[in-house]
Scaffold this active site. Structure first.
Site, PDB file in Angstrom:
ATOM      1  N   ASN A  50       2.276  -1.733  -8.416  1.00 61.15           N
ATOM      2  CA  ASN A  50       2.645  -1.967  -7.019  1.00 61.15           C
ATOM      3  C   ASN A  50       3.457  -0.798  -6.483  1.00 61.15           C
ATOM      4  OD1 ASN A  50       4.552  -3.066  -8.861  1.00 61.15           O
ATOM      5  ND2 ASN A  50       5.426  -4.403  -7.305  1.00 61.15           N
ATOM      6  N   ILE A  51       3.252  -0.518  -5.217  1.00 63.46           N
ATOM      7  CA  ILE A  51       3.893   0.625  -4.560  1.00 63.46           C
ATOM      8  C   ILE A  51       4.504   0.129  -3.256  1.00 63.46           C
ATOM      9  CG2 ILE A  51       3.561   2.946  -3.631  1.00 63.46           C
ATOM     10  CD1 ILE A  51       0.957   3.069  -5.388  1.00 63.46           C
ATOM     11  N   GLU A  52       5.837   0.116  -3.233  1.00 66.14           N
ATOM     12  CA  GLU A  52       6.529  -0.439  -2.069  1.00 66.14           C
ATOM     13  C   GLU A  52       6.848   0.657  -1.057  1.00 66.14           C
ATOM     14  OE1 GLU A  52       9.728  -2.829  -3.754  1.00 66.14           O
ATOM     15  OE2 GLU A  52       8.273  -4.336  -4.353  1.00 66.14           O
TER      16      GLU A  52
ATOM     17  N   CYS B 261      -0.059  -4.165  -3.579  1.00 66.60           N
ATOM     18  CA  CYS B 261       0.043  -4.808  -4.889  1.00 66.60           C
ATOM     19  C   CYS B 261      -0.701  -3.998  -5.952  1.00 66.60           C
ATOM     20  CB  CYS B 261      -0.571  -6.201  -4.842  1.00 66.60           C
ATOM     21  SG  CYS B 261       0.303  -7.373  -3.807  1.00 66.60           S
TER      22      CYS B 261
ATOM     23  N   GLU C 139      -2.782  -5.012  -8.225  1.00 67.31           N
ATOM     24  CA  GLU C 139      -4.186  -5.390  -8.376  1.00 67.31           C
ATOM     25  C   GLU C 139      -5.064  -4.635  -7.394  1.00 67.31           C
ATOM     26  OE1 GLU C 139      -1.536  -7.287  -8.017  1.00 67.31           O
ATOM     27  OE2 GLU C 139      -1.804  -9.305  -8.806  1.00 67.31           O
TER      28      GLU C 139
ATOM     29  N   CYS D 252      -1.280 -12.551  -5.806  1.00 69.80           N
ATOM     30  CA  CYS D 252      -1.107 -13.119  -4.464  1.00 69.80           C
ATOM     31  C   CYS D 252      -2.459 -13.426  -3.825  1.00 69.80           C
ATOM     32  CB  CYS D 252      -0.299 -12.165  -3.581  1.00 69.80           C
ATOM     33  SG  CYS D 252      -1.255 -10.791  -2.931  1.00 69.80           S
TER      34      CYS D 252
ATOM     35  N   CYS E  66      -4.670 -10.393  -2.784  1.00 70.84           N
ATOM     36  CA  CYS E  66      -5.371  -9.761  -3.909  1.00 70.84           C
ATOM     37  C   CYS E  66      -6.542 -10.624  -4.377  1.00 70.84           C
ATOM     38  CB  CYS E  66      -4.405  -9.501  -5.060  1.00 70.84           C
ATOM     39  SG  CYS E  66      -3.276  -8.139  -4.699  1.00 70.84           S
TER      40      CYS E  66
HETATM   41  N1  THU Z   1       3.016  -7.939  -6.068  1.00 73.19           N
HETATM   42  C1  THU Z   1       1.938  -7.414  -6.741  1.00 73.19           C
HETATM   43  O1  THU Z   1       1.911  -6.218  -7.067  1.00 73.19           O
HETATM   44  N2  THU Z   1       0.916  -8.246  -7.033  1.00 73.19           N
HETATM   45  C2  THU Z   1       0.854  -9.558  -6.680  1.00 73.19           C
HETATM   46  O2  THU Z   1      -0.181 -10.174  -6.810  1.00 73.19           O
HETATM   47  C3  THU Z   1       2.071 -10.215  -6.186  1.00 73.19           C
HETATM   48  C4  THU Z   1       3.111  -9.322  -5.643  1.00 73.19           C
HETATM   49  C5  THU Z   1       4.123  -7.054  -5.744  1.00 73.19           C
HETATM   50  C6  THU Z   1       4.276  -6.743  -4.281  1.00 73.19           C
HETATM   51  C7  THU Z   1       5.746  -6.385  -4.194  1.00 73.19           C
HETATM   52  O3  THU Z   1       5.880  -5.009  -4.517  1.00 73.19           O
HETATM   53  C8  THU Z   1       6.396  -7.193  -5.310  1.00 73.19           C
HETATM   54  O4  THU Z   1       5.341  -7.620  -6.154  1.00 73.19           O
HETATM   55  C9  THU Z   1       7.168  -8.397  -4.797  1.00 73.19           C
HETATM   56  O5  THU Z   1       6.381  -9.170  -3.949  1.00 73.19           O
END
Ligand code: THU
Length: 141
Positions: A51-53, A62, A64, A93, A96
């Site tokens: 994941n990359i915020e 996300c 995935e 989520c 995804c």
């Molecule tokens: N996140 C994912 O990478 N995959 C998911 O299916 C659920 C959420 C990440 C997004 C965000 O960076 C962190 O988890 C918190 O929501």
């Protein structure tokens, strides 16, 4: 109860290790919640994602979807298995799941923490009633 049994795909341990490694690269400056993914295509190639915020929170992607987009951008749209690793064995989520459904309803998704697998289920099980490409074709305006 009507439960589908999904067999553990081959070489799961290798995929789990790659997803855990990708998780180390997660850019989680805001949530601190690191996610790693490893997607194997039918051709046998493996694409990882984390994941990359972003400071503009809604732009976060996300793990995935990063893995899926890497594969699709390399011309691969036939998927074999997806592994998702978090510290708690968290679930993918909804967004995804919808992106997975576009390409691979029958694909097993392995959800794991750093030590063990929590569940193995198909995308169809994770997202019953997914909106699919065919739904667009049959729709009058
Ligand atoms: N996140 C994912 O990478 N995959 C998911 O299916 C659920 C959420 C990440 C997004 C965000 O960076 C962190 O988890 C918190 O929501």
């Amino acid at each position: 109860m009507n439960t589908t049994v999904v067999l553990m795909p081959a070489d799961t341990d290798h995929l789990l290790a790659l997803a855990a490694e990708a998780r180390e690269r997660a850019y989680v400056a805001y949530s601190g919640f690191a996610v790693g993914a490893a997607l194997r295509t039918r051709s046998g190639k493996i694409y990882t994602g984390c994941n990359i915020e972003n400071a503009s929170y809604g732009l976060t992607v996300c793990a995935e979807r990063v893995a899926i987009w890497k594969a699709v951008s390399e011309g691969e749209t036939e998927f074999d298995v997806l592994v998702v690793v978090t510290s708690i064995g968290g679930s993918p989520c909804g967004a995804c799941r919808q992106v997975m459904a576009e390409f691979a309803l029958d694909m097993p998704v392995i959800i794991a923490d750093l030590e063990q697998v929590h569940s193995v289920s198909t995308v169809a099980e994770l997202l019953p009633g997914a909106f699919l490409p065919g739904d667009l074709l049959s729709a009058p305006r």
